[in-house]
Design a protein around this motif. Structure first.
Motif, mmCIF file in Angstrom:
data_model
loop_
_atom_site.group_PDB
_atom_site.id
_atom_site.type_symbol
_atom_site.label_atom_id
_atom_site.label_comp_id
_atom_site.label_asym_id
_atom_site.label_seq_id
_atom_site.Cartn_x
_atom_site.Cartn_y
_atom_site.Cartn_z
ATOM 1 N N THR A 220 0.819 -1.212 0.000
ATOM 2 C CA THR A 220 0.000 0.000 0.000
ATOM 3 C C THR A 220 0.854 1.264 0.000
ATOM 4 O O THR A 220 0.326 2.367 0.083
ATOM 5 N N THR A 236 -11.777 8.626 -0.349
ATOM 6 C CA THR A 236 -12.524 7.528 0.257
ATOM 7 C C THR A 236 -11.643 6.284 0.299
ATOM 8 O O THR A 236 -10.593 6.224 -0.351
ATOM 9 N N LEU A 237 -12.092 5.300 1.039
ATOM 10 C CA LEU A 237 -11.374 4.032 1.089
ATOM 11 C C LEU A 237 -11.314 3.401 -0.294
ATOM 12 O O LEU A 237 -10.296 2.808 -0.678
ATOM 13 N N ALA A 238 -12.368 3.573 -1.062
ATOM 14 C CA ALA A 238 -12.381 3.039 -2.426
ATOM 15 C C ALA A 238 -11.320 3.721 -3.288
ATOM 16 O O ALA A 238 -10.671 3.069 -4.125
ATOM 17 N N ASP A 239 -11.117 5.028 -3.103
ATOM 18 C CA ASP A 239 -10.087 5.747 -3.862
ATOM 19 C C ASP A 239 -8.702 5.191 -3.556
ATOM 20 O O ASP A 239 -7.886 4.971 -4.461
ATOM 21 N N ALA A 241 -7.933 2.206 -2.304
ATOM 22 C CA ALA A 241 -7.817 0.830 -2.784
ATOM 23 C C ALA A 241 -7.599 0.799 -4.295
ATOM 24 O O ALA A 241 -6.826 -0.023 -4.812
ATOM 25 N N SER A 247 -8.996 -4.843 -3.992
ATOM 26 C CA SER A 247 -10.330 -4.686 -3.436
ATOM 27 C C SER A 247 -10.224 -3.961 -2.099
ATOM 28 O O SER A 247 -9.154 -3.940 -1.473
ATOM 29 N N ILE A 248 -11.327 -3.380 -1.661
ATOM 30 C CA ILE A 248 -11.308 -2.656 -0.389
ATOM 31 C C ILE A 248 -10.912 -3.589 0.755
ATOM 32 O O ILE A 248 -10.110 -3.225 1.625
ATOM 33 N N ARG A 249 -11.440 -4.782 0.749
ATOM 34 C CA ARG A 249 -11.145 -5.718 1.829
ATOM 35 C C ARG A 249 -9.667 -6.094 1.850
ATOM 36 O O ARG A 249 -9.021 -6.092 2.911
ATOM 37 N N TYR A 251 -7.195 -4.404 0.487
ATOM 38 C CA TYR A 251 -6.409 -3.204 0.769
ATOM 39 C C TYR A 251 -6.366 -2.921 2.276
ATOM 40 O O TYR A 251 -5.302 -2.647 2.835
ATOM 41 N N THR A 252 -7.513 -3.014 2.921
ATOM 42 C CA THR A 252 -7.579 -2.747 4.356
ATOM 43 C C THR A 252 -6.708 -3.728 5.128
ATOM 44 O O THR A 252 -6.001 -3.349 6.071
ATOM 45 N N THR A 262 -5.859 1.543 10.559
ATOM 46 C CA THR A 262 -6.817 1.498 9.468
ATOM 47 C C THR A 262 -6.488 2.619 8.488
ATOM 48 O O THR A 262 -5.906 3.646 8.875
#
Length: 322
Positions: A220, A236-239, A241, A247-249, A251-252, A262
């Motif tokens: 990351t 956003t988290l989507a940005d 990722a 994927s968001i999951r 990436y997190t 986080t």
């Protein structure tokens, strides 16, 4: 200029040279804009003279406990050969007397690594949050049930009593104290001089599962660098990722493994870092700073500022501007 803030380092047989050295290096590097030293660091022991280290060489403590009566900050580095014994044995009388001197002088107390066992045995951690090296945290909690031990953080600031985790977290603690005393710009200058990360929040995890990505694995890091260039945008988290093509999951999960935080908590902290820099170094309005740092409105900035720092942007600027 007022007299430099006196930092006394109280050492014992078995002291870790790295911890002693980093305290001197970091506080000794702090300078006012005109180059005047902001701190004086003095090494002391319950009796002046040679002190064994955990390496194959001794160090010399030129001062006895009398220096603690003049100190504004007293730091207790670790002695692994002595600290955990304090879980079952009383604090030596000479060490207790030395800490009495510091307490009577109104000095703030801080520990590095298992130095927290000294402060706990002294009783100053009772009813407070504290941390120590994660390998020793359970022992500290069992020995001192009145201490709220948090093994998952780098350091804990309880006002006039502070504790930190293992040796490297002592760097974070020292920079935090410098930042608290003289602002983010001074702490960042010290970090640059000593080539260490300028700011790791105390709440970051002690043990990061994968601090350096393994060769060939996804990371990351690039998305974090990109985010720092786009803090003003409503990220956003989507940005984030998407920048890492995950994927968001996924990436997190990777983000937590690499940073111990986080993504959104990390992003808020970086925005606060940028806001502090603007408050210290520019005359921009608070509303402008809120927008360029990604908080949107001055109300949002004030909310996050108070939650993280216990003060307002206006008061922070008044304390540290220039």
């Amino acid at each position: 200029m007022p007299a430099p803030h006196l930092v006394a380092v109280l050492i014992r047989d078995g002291v870790l040279p790295m911890e002693l050295g980093l305290i001197h290096q970091l506080f000794g590097s702090a300078r006012a804009p005109d180059g005047t030293p902001l701190y004086t660091v003095r090494t002391c022991a319950t009796r002046p003279g040679p002190v064994r280290t955990d390496a194959d060489f001794p160090v010399y403590a030129p001062h006895g406990p009398e220096i603690l009566a003049e100190a504004r900050t007293v730091l207790v580095p670790a002695s692994h050969e002595q600290d955990e014994r304090l879980a079952t044995e009383p604090l030596p009388a000479d060490l207790r007397a030395a800490l009495d001197t510091a307490r009577d002088a109104g000095a703030r107390l801080a520990s590095v690594c298992t130095g927290a066992f000294v402060l706990a045995a002294y009783g100053t951690l009772d009813g407070r949050r504290a941390t120590t090296h994660w390998l020793s945290a359970d022992r500290l909690a069992r020995a001192h049930p009145r201490v709220e031990v948090d093994a998952d953080v780098l350091y804990v600031d309880e006002g006039e009593v502070l504790t930190s985790a293992g040796e490297a977290a002592g760097i974070d603690l020292c920079l935090h104290l410098i930042r608290r005393d003289h602002g983010a710009a001074t702490a960042a200058d010290v970090a640059r001089r000593t080539v260490v990360p300028p700011h790791r929040e105390g709440g970051q995890a002690q043990y990061i599962r994968r601090p350096v990505p393994e060769p060939g694995t996804a990371s990351t890091a690039a998305s974090r660098a990109w985010a720092l260039d786009h803090l003003a945008d409503p990220l956003t988290l989507a940005d984030l990722a998407a920048q890492a093509t995950m994927s968001i999951r996924t990436y997190t999960r990777h983000f937590r493994q690499e940073t111990g935080q986080t993504p959104l908590r990390w992003l808020t902290q970086r925005r606060l870092d940028r806001a502090r820099q603007y408050l210290e170094e520019t005359d921009h309005t608070i509303d402008h700073i809120a927008r360029v740092c990604g908080f949107g409105t001055d109300v949002s900035l004030r909310h996050h500022f108070h939650a993280a720092l216990g003060t307002t942007p206006r008061n922070y600027r008044a304390a540290f501007r220039g």
